[in-house]
Scaffold this active site. Structure first.
Site, PDB file in Angstrom:
ATOM      1  N   LEU A  11       5.422-139.079  20.682  1.00 10.43           N
ATOM      2  CA  LEU A  11       5.084-140.158  21.597  1.00 10.43           C
ATOM      3  C   LEU A  11       3.675-139.998  22.151  1.00 10.43           C
ATOM      4  CD1 LEU A  11       8.505-139.744  23.249  1.00 10.43           C
ATOM      5  CD2 LEU A  11       7.777-141.981  22.419  1.00 10.43           C
ATOM      6  N   ASP A  12       2.862-141.015  21.951  1.00 12.64           N
ATOM      7  CA  ASP A  12       1.565-141.056  22.605  1.00 12.64           C
ATOM      8  C   ASP A  12       1.800-141.147  24.114  1.00 12.64           C
ATOM      9  OD1 ASP A  12      -1.309-141.464  22.843  1.00 12.64           O
ATOM     10  OD2 ASP A  12      -0.820-143.567  23.251  1.00 12.64           O
ATOM     11  N   LEU A  13       0.790-140.783  24.904  1.00 18.36           N
ATOM     12  CA  LEU A  13       0.946-140.783  26.365  1.00 18.36           C
ATOM     13  C   LEU A  13       0.301-142.014  26.994  1.00 18.36           C
ATOM     14  CD1 LEU A  13       1.912-139.392  28.946  1.00 18.36           C
ATOM     15  CD2 LEU A  13      -0.135-137.930  28.850  1.00 18.36           C
ATOM     16  N   ASP A  14      -1.023-142.092  26.976  1.00 15.87           N
ATOM     17  CA  ASP A  14      -1.741-143.203  27.600  1.00 15.87           C
ATOM     18  C   ASP A  14      -1.487-144.502  26.841  1.00 15.87           C
ATOM     19  OD1 ASP A  14      -2.935-141.434  29.453  1.00 15.87           O
ATOM     20  OD2 ASP A  14      -4.546-140.973  28.050  1.00 15.87           O
ATOM     21  N   ASP A 170       0.245-146.910  20.858  1.00 18.37           N
ATOM     22  CA  ASP A 170      -0.269-148.254  21.128  1.00 18.37           C
ATOM     23  C   ASP A 170      -1.617-148.553  20.490  1.00 18.37           C
ATOM     24  OD1 ASP A 170      -1.467-146.388  23.023  1.00 18.37           O
ATOM     25  OD2 ASP A 170      -2.333-148.150  23.990  1.00 18.37           O
TER      26      ASP A 170
END
Length: 222
Positions: A11-14, A170
């Site tokens: 999972l990406d964060l920002d 995203d």
């Protein structure tokens, strides 16, 4: 119905777990001012949220004909580590998403271009550590700045099977890094990239709500 594990989810964060634009944007503008530039001249900097920090700062400074990227990164990080880091919030539906993915037996891991020590502080600040005990990010000094290299390191260190691992993010960098490592990718529309960017990058799936990440990451057994 019982959800059964499909492997691991990176999972990406920002822009994926956290809306961190306010803090990051403010630090970009602070950096520009500290280097002697008019921050107002750069316009909206949402596009700069998500890529490796040196890439964003190089592009920002180029608008002013300034090549002091290393100084820009140092200036940005000094500000971010004290104030910007805490200007963020968990997106609606993320806690429910993480709960469902965990309940399905999936291994969850943060994979962010943010420096790893900063990412750990953000995850703790947002109280997400119970869901996300494994956090990977860039290293001080520039190691693993390239997201494809970061994902390769996660696969190596955690021994995840690429055929059952999904990258969720995203921005185009998330999708391209997943493709470079032969991973399935899910692009999310609540972040900073948008439909066109994710489609052009070749996302396997694009979703509009966190709940869709769960349905697309788990097999359903009746």
């Amino acid at each position: 119905m019982n959800l059964t594990s499909a492997g691991a989810v990176l999972l990406d964060l920002d822009g994926t777990l956290s809306d961190s634009r306010p803090g990051i944007a403010a630090c970009f503008l602070h950096m520009l001012a500290e280097l002697g530039h008019d921050p107002a001249a750069v316009g909206d900097v949402t596009w700069a949220v998500g890529p490796p920090i040196a890439v964003s700062i190089r592009t920002l400074l180029a608008k002013y004909g300034d090549d002091r990227v290393d100084l820009g990164v140092t200036t940005y990080r000094a500000r971010y580590s004290t104030t910007g880091l805490y200007s963020c919030a968990v997106y609606p539906g993320i806690l429910e998403m993480l709960t469902a993915l965990s309940a399905a037996g999936l291994a969850l891991c943060v994979a962010t271009s943010k420096r790893r020590d900063f990412a750990e502080r953000v995850v703790d600040y947002l109280r997400l550590r119970p869901y996300l005990p494994k956090i990977y990010g860039a290293l001080p000094g520039g190691g693993l700045d390239d997201k494809a290299d970061l994902l390769a390191e996660i696969l190596r260190a955690e021994a995840y099977d690429p055929t059952t691992t999904t990258m969720v993010g995203d921005r185009l960098h998330d999708i391209e890094a997943a493709k470079a490592n032969h991973l399935r990718s899910i692009g999310v529309l609540w972040g900073y990239g948008g439909q066109e960017e994710l489609q052009k990058a070749g996302a396997d799936l694009i979703v509009a709500r966190p709940a869709e990440v769960v349905s697309q990451s788990c097999h359903v057994r009746k």
